[in-house]
Design a protein around this motif. Sequence first.
Motif, PDB file in Angstrom:
ATOM      1  N   THR A   1       0.859  -1.198   0.000  1.00 58.42           N
ATOM      2  CA  THR A   1       0.000   0.000   0.000  1.00 58.42           C
ATOM      3  C   THR A   1       0.893   1.245   0.000  1.00 58.42           C
ATOM      4  O   THR A   1       2.068   1.164   0.335  1.00 58.42           O
ATOM      5  CB  THR A   1      -0.864   0.064   1.283  1.00 58.42           C
ATOM      6  N   PRO A   2       0.315   2.391  -0.339  1.00 60.99           N
ATOM      7  CA  PRO A   2       1.122   3.624  -0.347  1.00 60.99           C
ATOM      8  C   PRO A   2       1.251   4.265   1.039  1.00 60.99           C
ATOM      9  O   PRO A   2       1.360   5.488   1.154  1.00 60.99           O
ATOM     10  CB  PRO A   2       0.341   4.530  -1.310  1.00 60.99           C
ATOM     11  N   PHE A   3       1.246   3.449   2.085  1.00 62.00           N
ATOM     12  CA  PHE A   3       1.216   3.974   3.454  1.00 62.00           C
ATOM     13  C   PHE A   3       2.398   4.896   3.758  1.00 62.00           C
ATOM     14  O   PHE A   3       2.221   6.000   4.265  1.00 62.00           O
ATOM     15  CB  PHE A   3       1.204   2.804   4.447  1.00 62.00           C
ATOM     16  N   SER A   4       3.608   4.446   3.435  1.00 61.39           N
ATOM     17  CA  SER A   4       4.783   5.249   3.806  1.00 61.39           C
ATOM     18  C   SER A   4       4.764   6.609   3.119  1.00 61.39           C
ATOM     19  O   SER A   4       5.026   7.635   3.749  1.00 61.39           O
ATOM     20  CB  SER A   4       6.082   4.492   3.506  1.00 61.39           C
ATOM     21  N   SER A   5       4.423   6.626   1.830  1.00 59.03           N
ATOM     22  CA  SER A   5       4.399   7.899   1.100  1.00 59.03           C
ATOM     23  C   SER A   5       3.318   8.815   1.652  1.00 59.03           C
ATOM     24  O   SER A   5       3.541  10.001   1.915  1.00 59.03           O
ATOM     25  CB  SER A   5       4.094   7.662  -0.380  1.00 59.03           C
ATOM     26  N   SER A   6       2.130   8.244   1.830  1.00 60.20           N
ATOM     27  CA  SER A   6       0.990   9.069   2.203  1.00 60.20           C
ATOM     28  C   SER A   6       1.047   9.507   3.662  1.00 60.20           C
ATOM     29  O   SER A   6       0.729  10.652   3.980  1.00 60.20           O
ATOM     30  CB  SER A   6      -0.308   8.291   1.928  1.00 60.20           C
ATOM     31  N   VAL A   7       1.484   8.591   4.535  1.00 56.96           N
ATOM     32  CA  VAL A   7       1.422   8.890   5.971  1.00 56.96           C
ATOM     33  C   VAL A   7       2.719   9.515   6.491  1.00 56.96           C
ATOM     34  O   VAL A   7       2.704  10.577   7.099  1.00 56.96           O
ATOM     35  CB  VAL A   7       1.065   7.618   6.782  1.00 56.96           C
ATOM     36  N   TYR A   8       3.869   8.847   6.238  1.00 54.38           N
ATOM     37  CA  TYR A   8       5.121   9.341   6.843  1.00 54.38           C
ATOM     38  C   TYR A   8       5.602  10.626   6.166  1.00 54.38           C
ATOM     39  O   TYR A   8       6.316  11.417   6.780  1.00 54.38           O
ATOM     40  CB  TYR A   8       6.264   8.326   6.736  1.00 54.38           C
ATOM     41  N   LEU A   9       5.279  10.776   4.856  1.00 58.75           N
ATOM     42  CA  LEU A   9       5.847  11.916   4.120  1.00 58.75           C
ATOM     43  C   LEU A   9       4.802  12.997   3.814  1.00 58.75           C
ATOM     44  O   LEU A   9       4.969  14.141   4.228  1.00 58.75           O
ATOM     45  CB  LEU A   9       6.520  11.412   2.845  1.00 58.75           C
ATOM     46  N   ALA A  10       3.705  12.618   3.098  1.00 60.39           N
ATOM     47  CA  ALA A  10       2.743  13.650   2.687  1.00 60.39           C
ATOM     48  C   ALA A  10       1.969  14.199   3.885  1.00 60.39           C
ATOM     49  O   ALA A  10       1.882  15.421   4.086  1.00 60.39           O
ATOM     50  CB  ALA A  10       1.795  13.074   1.639  1.00 60.39           C
ATOM     51  N   THR A  11       1.419  13.299   4.691  1.00 63.22           N
ATOM     52  CA  THR A  11       0.647  13.755   5.861  1.00 63.22           C
ATOM     53  C   THR A  11       1.537  14.556   6.808  1.00 63.22           C
ATOM     54  O   THR A  11       1.146  15.624   7.287  1.00 63.22           O
ATOM     55  CB  THR A  11       0.046  12.542   6.618  1.00 63.22           C
TER      56      THR A  11
END
Lengths: 367, 409
Positions: free
Chosen positions: A85-95
């Motif tokens: 899933t795109p969890f790392s991109s969406s949560v750790y970086l974008a969010t």
Amino acid sequence: MNFEFSADQMQLKDIARKFLEKEETVKRARTILEGEESYDKDLWSQVAEMGFTATAIPEEYGGLGLGYLELCVIAEELGRSLAPTPFSSSVYLATESILQFGSDSLKQANLPSLASGEKIGAFAHTESTTSPTEENITCEFKDGSLNGSKIAVTDGDVADFFIVSAKSGSEVGLFLVESSADGVEIASQPTLDPSRSHAAITFKNAKAEALDSGWSNITTLLDRAAVLFSFEQLGGAEACMNMAKEYAMGRYAFGRSIASFQAIKHKLADMFIAVELARSNCYYGAWALSTDAPELPTAAATCRVSASQAYHECSKENIQTHGGMGFTWEFDCHLYYRRCRQLAANIGSQSIWKDKLISSLERANQI
Amino acid sequence: MDFNDTPEEAKFRKEAYEWLKANASLKEGPKDGWRAASEEEGLKEVKVWQKKLHEEGWACMHWPKAYGGRESTPIERVIWGQEVSKFKVPGGYLEIGQGMAGPVMMMYATEEQKERYLPPLATGEEIWCQLFSEPAAGSDVAGIKTKAELEGDTWTINGQKVWTSGAHFSDYGILVTRSDPSAPKHKGLTFFFVDMKSPGIEVKPIKQISGGANFNEVYFTDVKIPDSQRLGAVGDGWKVSLTTLMNERLAVGDASGPDFEEAFSLARGQDLNGKLAIENDAVREKLADWYCQQSGLKYAKYRNISALSRGETPGPQSSITKIVSGNKLQEVANFGLDILDSAGIIRTDEEGAEQSMYQYGFYGAAGIRIAGGTDEILKNIISEQVLGMPQDMRADKGIPFNEIPTGNK
């Protein structure tokens, strides 16, 4: 001294692990690797439903208002389970970009849908085979629009918006660009780990919105993300160690279990040592992240280096322990070997983080 | 997640600190510490300090009060260790007696013997050594050959022990012997304690690669031991030995010598090829690796302390400390000498010379990786006891000991 996660946090970790095991995420990672999809949409919506994407977002923006320690234990389980899933991109970086450096209106507009998983964000930073620096970034923001191009943007082909590093006047800062904006071109890029998609993005006069500016914000963002990436790497490393052990215990050669050979036992002991050091350093990183400690740059680089080393050690020696079967497409060893490389590459190489570590110790003059 | 004491721990820490402040002087820097002029002087100073510790209730803290302890919790011992490390206080000489002989006496000696021998261990009046390893039994310590023969109620001991730290100044020793060479290896052993002044005991120092002599060979020629000094049943010596070996593994800690801090400060002050060594990328990479190892061990220890604080027992995970720190020391020492270029080969014993620290590390690390369980034995322990992997297949299982090839043959 209480240098440990709380009972509640350990319970959350357990829930995350059981949920991901039940969803057979390793199988799902293989499906994404072999198929046409960029990520597992069904798994992503379940991950969001579990509230994982909302963990560290304050309640006023539609999040759960838990802390970073909670996000760390979830990250470890996502890493262990290879969740595609795109969890790392969406949560750790974008969010994190928006939480730390976004205006209130940007927060209002984006955080609730990031928390619910409806929106996916990605971080567009790399431009070439040279690691990005304050001096070599060529993307440029001027009069409300952005020009330039980025490569190897993890989840770039599935994101609803990008957080882009670009120069603006004499400074380099972060800018938000919607992927649907005019002038944004997205081209998927094949990678060593097709279970996580990547893309090259070109911006031609694309409408962009500035976050708080300054190179130091990018450094802070990467430091914060590094702790969370490290937990994913730790989970992956431990999974490889356990896989290697289980396989060795059940494999017989020369009339006995290969797990009884010291050549194999010492290999496993080396993996255990690497994982223990990484885990202890990750806890240090978690402490620094969750308390906004001034030691964060040192702690982040320490856990990043340590966890990258542990995952590398464990994923390559897991293949070695499996012998020829470890080199087959059929066995899962290569899924971890690939993910290890992907996570190690994602926010900058080992050499860069080692250099950051020594630089932060020089600055802090902690010695 | 925090590094804070509980209120009880904080109270204890304050009490320990204040007592130390009143009785010892604080270290003036990280490299400051107690040093004795000679081994003899050191032993005297240690005995004086230990007597004081005992009188005021800080000796063998976890022991029963009846034997000179204070019945402390494990976390109190950790806190005491942290506080004492801030002060210049005498150390060494007593660890084997208090850490290994004491626990085994407590488990296996008679009440009368405990009352006689334990209090002088706590007060530092009597020093003990451990007589286990032999020339043909190092990692395979159950392969010892020193013979014990019983006649009436007296045992006669013949054989040789080796690597015995402090045998030359010890009053007593714990001794493992072979009482039945026709039984399988682990079955024919019997354990004793022995007066080191007994006739027939000869102690010879072993010269180490550093030139120093911390260890000895100990020869036994018709040494008489009364059966009342047997610990555990005849033939049960291996079981008794395991008690002390477990304590030894817990006692072995960080390798002492130059570490990240020293290498970092050296690199910031030393030129390498026309610029500061710290500006060299290869140097930075090495420093980063050592920092990560040191930090990993530090926080692993904090995790163990947290487990103690919650009343749990930390697992054998702590075996990683010696492996990681011993190897790190060897690399740091090599770096410290390498950075001096060709001049790094020049031996100096000058007090305080930076080089001599790396030179001692260069020698010392080679010994640390072997002492108290080699890297390889510790990795067996990790794989078997932590990861649950099976033992290696043994060629000597079930065979009478006197039919097994041992040592250099």
